[in-house]
Design an enzyme around this catalytic site. Structure first.
Site, PDB file in Angstrom:
ATOM      1  CB  SER A 250       4.867  -2.374  -1.610  1.00  0.00           C
ATOM      2  OG  SER A 250       3.807  -1.458  -1.439  1.00  0.00           O
ATOM      3  CG  HIS A 277       2.483  -2.587  -4.644  1.00  0.00           C
ATOM      4  ND1 HIS A 277       2.272  -3.106  -3.393  1.00  0.00           N
ATOM      5  CD2 HIS A 277       2.397  -3.641  -5.494  1.00  0.00           C
ATOM      6  CE1 HIS A 277       2.077  -4.412  -3.473  1.00  0.00           C
ATOM      7  NE2 HIS A 277       2.159  -4.765  -4.748  1.00  0.00           N
ATOM      8  CG  ASP A 373       1.269  -8.309  -4.421  1.00  0.00           C
ATOM      9  OD1 ASP A 373       0.817  -9.391  -4.846  1.00  0.00           O
ATOM     10  OD2 ASP A 373       1.665  -7.388  -5.166  1.00  0.00           O
TER      11      ASP A 373
END
Length: 433
Positions: A250, A277, A373
């Protein structure tokens, strides 16, 4: 209602400068951030020149920087901001166009920490809760890094406190940083990463490496507090030759991906699945950049396509990337199901589906990123018999995702980003650890 600050937040507010030529949008972003008790807007300006002038008056942890502005645009201002205030975290704000996606990725290569897709109108931004949550979350995560770096500078004694933000201060900062890295590189001793071993049997091969930058200064060591109070713990590493390699990332992920994938070498034949992401358009551009960095066939995942050896597949923006078994073939599927961890695409659903198809033969890498995540997905990986590698805190822009798996005891290795690619290669080519 204000978003609650995390328990790790410092008592000192995160100092933010907003740079955007659109007065209404700049004001709305400012109000979003000012409503948070742990964020302070120290400057709000309309172009890059004024941003540079503001740095002479204010110490700043995070700069939210628009791309398209008069007098001096964001891409021109970016390296000047970083040179003037080393350690400041720059968050690029851009609309979802192909051109701006290209510019945003270029900005990351020039030193920006992350980007945030910006709504295109006052009406859209005013009602866009996803944007509000994203910009607050990213400013807060990057702000912690910015605060730590600012504290290191201020306590180093290199310059008087009153000189902060001046050009002379920036020059001294740069010299101090260069000297610190030089000292680190000349050191012949690497400080071992301290982590609990989850297995009773000691495993030298499971000891994670630490970056030489950790040796730079004693003040850096004392001030660089982890985002996690729980110490990292390691699983016993084992020999395995994976059938597939999965990567989640991310904040700071694109640059980490380029470095990792350029270091794995040509002998890795397994397919590589990546969930970064990113919004639509950005993932298309990312695939093109990954192809150049890795020298491998790389594309955004398409629904129903077969997974081929030696290929890299990037999860498409706004879709989870899932794997299914279709007879003798293994195929990719785009899923527009609910967000997980406030993300779509998300790492967790990718990992769950990969384990269902590949079982124990999975090697997973979690790179820099905010949030957690990938943690639940990595639980599936290790419970099935696979292995997990996490990027270390020192080389991560934000040690959220890798820190979550590291402190949960899910990793066999915690490595600087430069060592992740070679470790993947050692697994993929011979099952060695």
């Amino acid at each position: 209602m204000n978003t609650n600050a995390s328990s790790e937040s410092s008592n000192t507010p995160i100092k933010v400068m907003v740079v955007d030529d659109a007065l209404v949008i700049r004001g709305l972003i400012t109000r979003f951030l000012e409503a948070e008790g742990d964020i302070e807007i120290v400057a709000s300006v309309g172009d890059g020149e004024r941003a540079l002038q503001a740095l002479d008056r204010h110490p700043v942890d995070v700069v939210v920087l628009d791309i398209e502005m008069p007098r001096m645009d964001g891409l021109t201002a970016l390296p000047k901001i970083i040179e003037k205030m080393p350690g400041v975290q720059v968050l690029m704000a851009s609309t979802l166009t192909r051109r701006n996606a290209e510019v945003s990725l270029k900005a990351l290569s020039l030193g920006a920490a992350d980007y945030v897709p910006k709504p295109t109108s006052n009406t859209e931004i005013g009602g866009k809760e996803d944007f509000k949550r994203e910009i607050i979350g990213k400013v807060r995560a990057l702000g912690k890094t910015g605060q730590r770096r600012r504290a290191i500078r201020e306590r180093s004694g290199a310059v008087p406190t009153g000189a902060r933000g001046t050009s002379a201060y920036a020059r001294q900062e740069k010299l101090t940083s260069v000297n610190a890295f030089k000292a680190a590189s000349e050191s012949n001793t690497r400080r071992p990463f301290t982590a609990r071993q989850t297995s009773d049997a000691p495993s030298p091969t499971a000891r994670p490496s630490s970056s030489l930058r950790a040796e730079a200064t004693k003040s850096q060591k004392s001030e660089s507090k982890s985002l996690y109070s729980t110490p990292a713990s390691l699983r016993q590493a084992k020999r395995m030759k994976p059938d597939i390699i999965t990567i989640g990332s991310s904040t700071g992920g694109p640059q980490a991906l380029f470095k990792v994938l350029s270091n794995i070498g040509p002998d890795v034949k397994q397919p590589i699945l990546i969930t970064q992401h990113m919004p639509p358009t950005f993932t298309t551009i990312l695939a093109e950049h990954v192809a150049k960095a890795s020298g491998r066939p790389t594309k955004e995942a398409e629904d129903g396509e077969e997974i081929l050896p030696g290929h890299i597949y990037i999860a498409a923006g706004d879709y989870h990337m899932l794997v299914k078994s279709n007879g003798l073939k293994k195929t990719l599927h785009k899923d527009h199901g609910p967000q997980e961890n406030f993300c779509r695409p998300a790492v967790d659903p990718m990992l769950r589906s990969v384990v269902e198809v590949y079982g124990a033969n999975v090697l997973t890498v979690i790179l820099t990123g905010m949030g957690s995540d990938g943690k639940k997905g990595c639980e599936h990986v290790v419970n099935a018999g696979g292995q997990v590698i996490a990027q270390d805190e020192e080389t991560s822009v934000v040690w959220g995702m890798p820190g979550a798996v590291a402190t949960a005891g899910l990793c066999s290795f915690i490595l600087p980003v430069d060592e992740v690619g070679p470790k993947i290669r050692s697994y993929a080519t011979g099952g060695l650890v």
